[in-house]
Design an enzyme around this catalytic site. Structure first.
Site, PDB file in Angstrom:
ATOM      1  N   CYS A   2       0.789  -1.195   0.000  1.00 42.40           N
ATOM      2  CA  CYS A   2       0.000   0.000   0.000  1.00 42.40           C
ATOM      3  C   CYS A   2       0.840   1.271   0.000  1.00 42.40           C
ATOM      4  O   CYS A   2       1.738   1.433   0.777  1.00 42.40           O
ATOM      5  CB  CYS A   2      -0.936   0.012   1.199  1.00 42.40           C
ATOM      6  SG  CYS A   2      -0.199  -0.632   2.700  1.00 42.40           S
ATOM      7  N   TRP A  72      -3.580  -2.409  -0.831  1.00 39.89           N
ATOM      8  CA  TRP A  72      -3.373  -3.850  -0.643  1.00 39.89           C
ATOM      9  C   TRP A  72      -4.494  -4.266   0.298  1.00 39.89           C
ATOM     10  O   TRP A  72      -4.447  -4.007   1.494  1.00 39.89           O
ATOM     11  CB  TRP A  72      -1.992  -4.103  -0.042  1.00 39.89           C
ATOM     12  CG  TRP A  72      -1.632  -5.558   0.004  1.00 39.89           C
ATOM     13  CD1 TRP A  72      -1.065  -6.291  -1.003  1.00 39.89           C
ATOM     14  CD2 TRP A  72      -1.781  -6.454   1.108  1.00 39.89           C
ATOM     15  NE1 TRP A  72      -0.884  -7.587  -0.591  1.00 39.89           N
ATOM     16  CE2 TRP A  72      -1.309  -7.722   0.693  1.00 39.89           C
ATOM     17  CE3 TRP A  72      -2.286  -6.320   2.406  1.00 39.89           C
ATOM     18  CZ2 TRP A  72      -1.321  -8.829   1.527  1.00 39.89           C
ATOM     19  CZ3 TRP A  72      -2.284  -7.434   3.240  1.00 39.89           C
ATOM     20  CH2 TRP A  72      -1.807  -8.673   2.793  1.00 39.89           C
ATOM     21  N   ASN A  98      -3.503   3.960   4.754  1.00 40.26           N
ATOM     22  CA  ASN A  98      -2.775   2.698   4.884  1.00 40.26           C
ATOM     23  C   ASN A  98      -2.967   2.201   6.298  1.00 40.26           C
ATOM     24  O   ASN A  98      -2.835   2.978   7.248  1.00 40.26           O
ATOM     25  CB  ASN A  98      -1.271   2.892   4.673  1.00 40.26           C
ATOM     26  CG  ASN A  98      -0.918   3.071   3.222  1.00 40.26           C
ATOM     27  OD1 ASN A  98      -1.731   2.820   2.345  1.00 40.26           O
ATOM     28  ND2 ASN A  98       0.296   3.507   2.976  1.00 40.26           N
ATOM     29  N   GLY A  99      -3.202   0.895   6.435  1.00 41.16           N
ATOM     30  CA  GLY A  99      -3.320   0.338   7.775  1.00 41.16           C
ATOM     31  C   GLY A  99      -4.665  -0.339   7.968  1.00 41.16           C
ATOM     32  O   GLY A  99      -5.371  -0.645   7.006  1.00 41.16           O
ATOM     33  N   GLU A 479      13.785 -21.424   3.035  1.00 41.62           N
ATOM     34  CA  GLU A 479      13.820 -20.267   2.140  1.00 41.62           C
ATOM     35  C   GLU A 479      13.557 -20.703   0.696  1.00 41.62           C
ATOM     36  O   GLU A 479      12.847 -20.024  -0.041  1.00 41.62           O
ATOM     37  CB  GLU A 479      15.181 -19.559   2.292  1.00 41.62           C
ATOM     38  CG  GLU A 479      15.424 -18.384   1.386  1.00 41.62           C
ATOM     39  CD  GLU A 479      14.434 -17.238   1.545  1.00 41.62           C
ATOM     40  OE1 GLU A 479      13.623 -17.236   2.496  1.00 41.62           O
ATOM     41  OE2 GLU A 479      14.454 -16.342   0.677  1.00 41.62           O
ATOM     42  N   LYS A 483      10.461 -19.364  -1.594  1.00 39.32           N
ATOM     43  CA  LYS A 483      10.613 -18.748  -2.928  1.00 39.32           C
ATOM     44  C   LYS A 483       9.716 -19.452  -3.948  1.00 39.32           C
ATOM     45  O   LYS A 483       9.070 -18.814  -4.762  1.00 39.32           O
ATOM     46  CB  LYS A 483      12.049 -18.841  -3.436  1.00 39.32           C
ATOM     47  CG  LYS A 483      13.109 -17.968  -2.827  1.00 39.32           C
ATOM     48  CD  LYS A 483      12.864 -16.505  -2.900  1.00 39.32           C
ATOM     49  CE  LYS A 483      12.145 -16.105  -1.674  1.00 39.32           C
ATOM     50  NZ  LYS A 483      12.460 -15.060  -0.892  1.00 39.32           N
ATOM     51  N   GLU A 486       6.197 -18.455  -3.412  1.00 34.82           N
ATOM     52  CA  GLU A 486       5.963 -17.027  -3.712  1.00 34.82           C
ATOM     53  C   GLU A 486       5.880 -16.762  -5.211  1.00 34.82           C
ATOM     54  O   GLU A 486       4.979 -16.066  -5.660  1.00 34.82           O
ATOM     55  CB  GLU A 486       7.092 -16.167  -3.137  1.00 34.82           C
ATOM     56  CG  GLU A 486       7.037 -15.975  -1.640  1.00 34.82           C
ATOM     57  CD  GLU A 486       8.203 -15.160  -1.130  1.00 34.82           C
ATOM     58  OE1 GLU A 486       7.996 -14.287  -0.292  1.00 34.82           O
ATOM     59  OE2 GLU A 486       9.351 -15.397  -1.579  1.00 34.82           O
ATOM     60  N   HIS A 502       9.069 -38.642  10.343  1.00 37.78           N
ATOM     61  CA  HIS A 502       8.006 -38.462  11.339  1.00 37.78           C
ATOM     62  C   HIS A 502       6.726 -37.907  10.718  1.00 37.78           C
ATOM     63  O   HIS A 502       5.871 -37.392  11.440  1.00 37.78           O
ATOM     64  CB  HIS A 502       8.485 -37.556  12.469  1.00 37.78           C
ATOM     65  CG  HIS A 502       9.657 -38.134  13.209  1.00 37.78           C
ATOM     66  ND1 HIS A 502       9.534 -39.171  14.095  1.00 37.78           N
ATOM     67  CD2 HIS A 502      10.972 -37.847  13.136  1.00 37.78           C
ATOM     68  CE1 HIS A 502      10.732 -39.492  14.559  1.00 37.78           C
ATOM     69  NE2 HIS A 502      11.627 -38.706  13.991  1.00 37.78           N
TER      70      HIS A 502
HETATM   71  N1  GLU Z   1      -7.471  -1.449   5.322  1.00 36.94           N
HETATM   72  C1  GLU Z   1      -7.596  -0.635   4.147  1.00 36.94           C
HETATM   73  C2  GLU Z   1      -8.366  -1.357   3.047  1.00 36.94           C
HETATM   74  O1  GLU Z   1      -8.500  -2.543   3.027  1.00 36.94           O
HETATM   75  C3  GLU Z   1      -6.258  -0.098   3.670  1.00 36.94           C
HETATM   76  C4  GLU Z   1      -5.369  -1.154   3.100  1.00 36.94           C
HETATM   77  C5  GLU Z   1      -4.031  -0.587   2.700  1.00 36.94           C
HETATM   78  O2  GLU Z   1      -3.260  -0.271   3.612  1.00 36.94           O
HETATM   79  O3  GLU Z   1      -3.764  -0.520   1.478  1.00 36.94           O
HETATM   80  O4  GLU Z   1      -8.841  -0.718   2.183  1.00 36.94           O
END
Ligand code: GLU
Length: 606
Positions: A2, A72, A98-99, A479, A483, A486, A502
């Site tokens: 984000c 995100w 963000n958050g 790791e 990868k 991911e 086991h």
């Molecule tokens: N929690 C917010 C959302 O889902 C912000 C996500 C973010 O930090 O991009 O829209």
């Protein structure tokens, strides 16, 4: 993860905002949006890439003020309606965030009962409605009063149609930096989107609010208390990395490792004294000698590097050491001993879980040092002391060069600690020598990586892949499996080789690919027995082993030799074929290797 960009100045805002978002793209996101000042506020949002937003924003009005976001998703699906900015009912207040707002359920219920109609599923949307509810003409006061109701983490920028002269910015747990230029001010969640405009910046601290105007910035506490302005000049390397002729950043970063490991070692190995020097630790030999235990804290790749580092510390310095997953550590009321040294490991320096763990350790009176790549990042600043990796910007979401630099930095620390204990001068010289030779060995392997293609053929259509390793090779197996998940989305897991019998051995059948990391170290013979157990079940072995080890090679369907190196430094070379394997498997399967689905580079939410 984000990104936020806000601009108020003299130039057209849209190109500044979109370019800023582009510079934050590497952090990972799923949708993007922008709001420009005007009557009414002009809003465009798009699912997908910033380039999709560029398309959607083609016919924008002229404006010199605006805010933008890459999201995100945490609350609510990936849709245009959930993308930011979010608006109040009258569409006169726009917010990017963000958050995570933890008490959003209660707030949504309350606002709904007061007649607010929500237009998205996000937690964020409570913000513009709450700000509106508290707005009586003073935008700063409204934001301040709205935030008093919020529990959780946020970095926000608020744009008011009624107040074209300012943006209101606030932070609690999500990074924000304000760049102060000539007649223009840029806000962003990462200096990366600020440095092309100015290097004069103010880092906002938690529970601070800033009023951003063309003339600059004024900061205060969320409680209204005045805060002294601390304008800093950022140096650091923020050039947008280029791929240097490689088709992807991930491949470029894999091949950059001889240089990045060398940069991490530069000026820090004292060969003659068999010692290492990490100036940023600011610890005397006496301080080091007093440390009775070490805890490495990290997430994902950084956790794996911490495991390898902790093993080296125990083996060479004989100090009890362990690695902890940050998100687990911080929430289980950890015991913080006064004679322990905690190491917070993070490439981005913004990892929310690791930051939370640091705050928990500090609260309990413990000592935490950072092992961080990004200069000036929140973790580096919160710890105050530590070691920078000097890997240069890592752009691919899947970390490669940061892993080898993290291990290198921890080995330097190991040598420092070991020499304050019972590691002799000649043994110290050997360790220093092994470290100094690592970049060449990394280069030697990468110049001739062996039949990685043949290994890709074995795994690309596999339903399950098992990675095995013992001792220093176990974190490498973890790791390698990380990868592969991911960037190629191939189902796989990693186990200590001795633990296979086991449980996971039940997964093996004719042709199951098993990646065995078996360098020539003290555990090799035991690992060979495990390889024979795998072979007896008809599984196919991909072996990463030391050059010239014909016995291990003879057990493998595909053999990937790496140069000989001291056992504690073996992760620096044994991880390389696994990075290439994941990359090439991702390409063979048509994945977006630099930006894998659902992942973010800098994980700034819990
Ligand atoms: N929690 C917010 C959302 O889902 C912000 C996500 C973010 O930090 O991009 O829209």
């Amino acid at each position: 993860m984000c990104g936020i960009v806000g601009y108020i100045g003299v130039k057209p805002a849209l190109p500044v905002l979109l370019e800023g978002l582009r510079r934050l793209e590497y952090r990972g996101y799923d949708s993007a949006g922008v709001a420009l000042l005007g009557e009414p506020l002009w809003l465009r949002r798009a699912v997908g890439r910033v380039s999709d937003l560029v398309q959607a924003a083609r016919e924008a009005p002229e404006a010199t003020v605006g805010i933008a976001h890459t999201r995100w998703a945490t609350h609510g699906g990936v849709t245009e309606a959930n993308a930011h900015p979010h608006l109040d009912a009258a569409s006169r207040i726009a917010v990017v965030h963000n958050g995570i707002i933890e008490n959003m359920t209660a707030l949504r219920a309350q606002l709904t009962s007061e007649g607010v109609a929500f237009r998205s599923e996000t937690d964020t949307e409570v913000l513009p409605h709450l700000v509106r509810r508290h707005y009586e003409g003073d935008p700063v006061d409204a934001v301040q009063r709205a935030l008093a109701h919020i529990r959780g983490t946020y970095g926000i920028v608020v744009l008011f149609a009624d107040h074209p002269e300012l943006l209101v910015v606030a932070r609690n747990g999500s990074p924000l930096v304000v760049g102060v230029g000539e007649g223009e001010t840029v806000v962003a969640s990462d200096p990366q989107a600020v440095v092309q405009h100015t290097r004069r910046v103010v880092y906002l601290q938690d529970r601070e609010l800033a009023v951003v105007t063309r003339a600059g910035v004024e900061v205060r506490g969320l409680d209204g208390a005045p805060v002294d302005l601390n304008v800093e000049l950022i140096d650091g390397d923020y050039d947008v990395a280029n791929r240097e002729g490689f088709p992807h950043f991930m491949l470029k970063e894999i091949h950059e490792q001889p240089r990045s490991v060398r940069r991490c070692l530069r000026g820090r190995v004292q060969s003659e004294d068999g010692m290492a020097k990490l100036g940023g630790f600011q610890m005397t030999p006496r301080d080091l000698a007093a440390i009775q235990r070490i805890v490495c804290i990290g997430c994902g790749t950084s956790y794996h590097a911490g495991m390898a580092g902790a093993m080296a510390i125990e083996a060479l310095a004989r100090i009890p050491a362990r690695a902890e997953i940050a998100s687990e550590f911080r929430h289980r009321h950890p015991i913080v001993m006064r004679d322990a040294l905690f190491l917070a490991i993070s490439q981005s320096g913004e990892t929310a879980d690791t930051l939370g763990a640091i705050q928990e350790v500090q609260l309990k009176g413990g000592e935490v040092l950072g092992v961080v790549n990004v200069v000036g990042s929140t973790i580096a600043r919160t710890c105050g002391r530590g070691v920078y990796l000097h890997s240069g910007p890592e752009v691919a979401v899947a970390s490669t060069k940061a892993f080898t630099s993290q291990v290198t930095a921890l080995l330097l620390l190991t040598l420092m600690l070991a020499r304050t204990r019972d590691l002799s001068l000649p043994r110290g010289q050997e360790v220093a020598e092994a470290l100094a030779s690592a970049p060449e060995k990394v280069a030697h392997y990468l110049a001739n990586p062996g039949p990685v293609d043949a290994a890709v053929e074995l795994i690309r259509d596999a339903r399950y892949v098992l990675f095995l390793g013992r001792g220093f090779s176990f974190p490498v197996a973890l790791e390698g499996a990380l990868k592969l998940k991911e960037v190629a989305y191939v189902p796989c897991e990693a186990y200590p080789a001795g633990e296979m019998k086991h449980g996971p051995i039940a997964m093996l059948e004719q042709g199951t690919p098993v990646v065995c990391v078996v360098p020539q170290d003290a555990q090799r013979d035991k690992a060979i027995s495990n390889m024979r157990e795998v072979q007896a079940r008809g599984a196919h072995i991909i072996a990463v082993h030391t050059e010239g080890d014909d016995e291990v090679a003879s057990l493998a369907t595909v053999s990937l030799p790496v140069p000989p190196i001291a056992d504690f430094a073996s992760p620096l070379v044994t991880v390389l074929p696994l990075q290439l394997l994941a990359y090439q498997a991702g390409i063979a399967l048509g994945r977006d290797v630099d930006k894998p689905r659902n992942l973010a580079k800098s994980v700034t939410v819990e």
